[in-house]
Design an enzyme around this catalytic site. Structure first.
Site, PDB file in Angstrom:
ATOM      1  N   ASP A  87    -106.669 -28.139   5.298  1.00 15.30           N
ATOM      2  CA  ASP A  87    -108.021 -28.516   5.579  1.00 15.30           C
ATOM      3  C   ASP A  87    -108.300 -29.977   5.680  1.00 15.30           C
ATOM      4  O   ASP A  87    -109.286 -30.525   6.084  1.00 15.30           O
ATOM      5  CB  ASP A  87    -108.982 -28.091   4.405  1.00 15.30           C
ATOM      6  CG  ASP A  87    -108.452 -28.328   3.050  1.00 15.30           C
ATOM      7  OD1 ASP A  87    -108.806 -29.303   2.435  1.00 15.30           O
ATOM      8  OD2 ASP A  87    -107.644 -27.564   2.313  1.00 15.30           O
ATOM      9  N   GLU A 107     -97.821 -28.860   6.124  1.00  8.10           N
ATOM     10  CA  GLU A 107     -98.666 -27.511   6.054  1.00  8.10           C
ATOM     11  C   GLU A 107     -97.968 -26.490   6.798  1.00  8.10           C
ATOM     12  O   GLU A 107     -97.462 -26.741   7.984  1.00  8.10           O
ATOM     13  CB  GLU A 107    -100.201 -27.652   6.475  1.00  8.10           C
ATOM     14  CG  GLU A 107    -100.747 -26.554   6.826  1.00  8.10           C
ATOM     15  CD  GLU A 107    -101.210 -25.610   5.749  1.00  8.10           C
ATOM     16  OE1 GLU A 107    -101.874 -26.055   4.866  1.00  8.10           O
ATOM     17  OE2 GLU A 107    -100.904 -24.373   5.891  1.00  8.10           O
ATOM     18  N   ASP A 138     -92.197 -25.776   6.445  1.00  6.01           N
ATOM     19  CA  ASP A 138     -92.070 -25.443   5.082  1.00  6.01           C
ATOM     20  C   ASP A 138     -92.060 -26.566   3.991  1.00  6.01           C
ATOM     21  O   ASP A 138     -90.960 -27.446   3.963  1.00  6.01           O
ATOM     22  CB  ASP A 138     -91.033 -24.399   5.040  1.00  6.01           C
ATOM     23  CG  ASP A 138     -90.926 -23.699   3.758  1.00  6.01           C
ATOM     24  OD1 ASP A 138     -91.706 -24.097   2.620  1.00  6.01           O
ATOM     25  OD2 ASP A 138     -90.118 -22.815   3.576  1.00  6.01           O
ATOM     26  N   ASP A 156    -101.285 -29.008  -2.879  1.00  5.72           N
ATOM     27  CA  ASP A 156    -102.496 -28.465  -2.636  1.00  5.72           C
ATOM     28  C   ASP A 156    -102.200 -26.784  -2.266  1.00  5.72           C
ATOM     29  O   ASP A 156    -102.361 -26.701  -0.905  1.00  5.72           O
ATOM     30  CB  ASP A 156    -103.101 -29.508  -1.705  1.00  5.72           C
ATOM     31  CG  ASP A 156    -104.586 -28.920  -1.765  1.00  5.72           C
ATOM     32  OD1 ASP A 156    -104.888 -27.832  -2.042  1.00  5.72           O
ATOM     33  OD2 ASP A 156    -105.169 -29.503  -0.753  1.00  5.72           O
ATOM     34  N   SER A 157    -101.762 -26.266  -3.138  1.00  2.33           N
ATOM     35  CA  SER A 157    -101.475 -24.963  -2.545  1.00  2.33           C
ATOM     36  C   SER A 157    -102.423 -23.714  -2.980  1.00  2.33           C
ATOM     37  O   SER A 157    -103.504 -23.970  -3.563  1.00  2.33           O
ATOM     38  CB  SER A 157    -100.116 -24.480  -3.316  1.00  2.33           C
ATOM     39  OG  SER A 157    -100.458 -24.095  -4.775  1.00  2.33           O
ATOM     40  N   THR A 158    -102.367 -22.819  -2.291  1.00  3.45           N
ATOM     41  CA  THR A 158    -103.095 -21.678  -2.693  1.00  3.45           C
ATOM     42  C   THR A 158    -102.764 -20.932  -3.846  1.00  3.45           C
ATOM     43  O   THR A 158    -101.632 -21.527  -4.735  1.00  3.45           O
ATOM     44  CB  THR A 158    -103.260 -20.473  -1.663  1.00  3.45           C
ATOM     45  OG1 THR A 158    -104.213 -19.401  -1.903  1.00  3.45           O
ATOM     46  CG2 THR A 158    -102.004 -19.766  -1.212  1.00  3.45           C
TER      47      THR A 158
HETATM   48  N1  AG3 Z   1    -106.485 -24.969  -2.802  1.00  2.00           N
HETATM   49  C1  AG3 Z   1    -106.742 -23.619  -3.133  1.00  2.00           C
HETATM   50  C2  AG3 Z   1    -106.824 -23.434  -4.790  1.00  2.00           C
HETATM   51  C3  AG3 Z   1    -106.736 -22.106  -5.464  1.00  2.00           C
HETATM   52  C4  AG3 Z   1    -108.223 -21.294  -4.992  1.00  2.00           C
HETATM   53  N2  AG3 Z   1    -107.879 -19.996  -5.692  1.00  2.00           N
HETATM   54  C5  AG3 Z   1    -108.704 -18.971  -5.536  1.00  2.00           C
HETATM   55  N3  AG3 Z   1    -109.769 -19.203  -4.956  1.00  2.00           N
HETATM   56  N4  AG3 Z   1    -108.517 -17.850  -5.868  1.00  2.00           N
HETATM   57  C6  AG3 Z   1    -106.853 -24.874  -1.575  1.00  2.00           C
HETATM   58  C7  AG3 Z   1    -106.799 -26.037  -0.561  1.00  2.00           C
HETATM   59  C8  AG3 Z   1    -107.953 -27.157  -0.823  1.00  2.00           C
HETATM   60  N5  AG3 Z   1    -107.463 -28.322  -0.012  1.00  2.00           N
END
Ligand code: AG3
Length: 276
Positions: A87, A107, A138, A156-158
């Site tokens: 993002d 990304e 990756d 900055d991961s999920t």
């Molecule tokens: N970073 C996501 C953090 C985790 C969110 N977790 C959740 N909603 N369950 C996202 C990228 C932002 N730049």
């Protein structure tokens, strides 16, 4: 409840719902589902695989806090890497910092970058900055290939499920350590202390076994499950709590301040206990 609602489910045990004004976008990419909602409370919201990634209204908290404690701890963060964060919000905070010369975003999902360029100009606007290189690749592989190269690495991961699992492993942290210069610093988002106690305990110990200075800090983020979020910093040389105040740059922030730079590391006892 009338109208359209989006609900994020956390671990099948907690549901957080947002009233949706308009569904702007929905697709399934090679890696995940990508949705963009315009919500009543938080404005446009990016959702990947059902988890809120960022919203126009509160994104500043996360993006300032994942970057600025590390950037201001390093006296000369010239060369910075971001893994994930398609993002662009993390990159935006990094290029604002006057000591940064080059920022690289790695990304894995090109579609996240494209959807955010279309619907989230607030976060993606600096992705075309001449200081920024965007690689669709990756991040795990990228850090394996770099040695003694970056000053700061931000992950900055999920959440640690699906495509991001490998970004929370001991091997990965070791590769991050090796990709950093001898005084490098790493910071990552490390989930909610209300939900992920065992996970935080495990990865904190792993990072601590690799980095001489390892610290957890928190921020209040209303659109992530439970609203309390943790970040972990691993540093080879500089202690974030011992930084000289004059080194902390005011980059026109809305959450982070010089006082908060020190106070965010002061943890409530139940979080200190998680780290034991
Ligand atoms: N970073 C996501 C953090 C985790 C969110 N977790 C959740 N909603 N369950 C996202 C990228 C932002 N730049």
């Amino acid at each position: 409840m009338k109208g359209i609602w989006f609900t994020e489910m956390e671990s099948g045990k907690l549901a957080t719902s947002y009233k949706v004004k308009k569904i702007l976008h929905q697709e399934t990419s090679k890696y995940q589902t990508i949705e963009m909602f315009d919500t009543e409370m938080f404005g446009r919201m990016l959702v990947n695989d059902g988890a809120v990634m960022t919203t126009v209204k509160d994104e500043f908290v996360y993006h300032e806090m994942i970057t600025l404690p590390a950037l201001n701890t390093h006296p000369n963060p010239k060369n910075v890497l971001v893994i994930g964060g398609g993002d662009g919000g993390t990159i935006r905070e990094i290029v604002k910092h006057p000591r940064v010369e080059k920022a690289t975003l790695v990304e894995i999902d090109e579609r996240v970058i494209e959807v955010c360029k279309q619907y989230l100009p607030e976060t993606s606007l600096e992705l075309d900055n001449p200081k920024v290189t965007v690689l669709v690749d990756d991040g795990i592989k990228h850090v394996q290939e770099k040695k003694d190269f970056y000053d700061v690495i931000i992950v900055d991961s999920t959440d640690p499920v699906g495509p991001a699992v490998g970004l929370f492993s001991k091997e990965f942290y070791q590769n991050v350590f090796d990709a950093l210069k001898e005084d490098g610093i790493f910071a990552a988002q490390t989930e909610s202390p209300w939900v992920y106690q065992d996970f935080i305990n495990k990865i904190f110990k792993e990072i601590k076994s690799i980095f001489p200075i390892t610290k957890l800090y928190t921020a209040a983020i209303p659109t992530y499950p439970t609203g309390l979020w943790s970040f972990t910093m691993g540093s080879k040389k500089y202690d974030p709590e011992k930084v000289d105040r004059t080194q902390i740059v005011d980059t026109n922030t809305r959450y982070y301040t010089a006082d908060l730079h020190y106070s965010c590391f002061k943890l409530p006892r139940f979080i200190q206990d998680i780290l034991e």
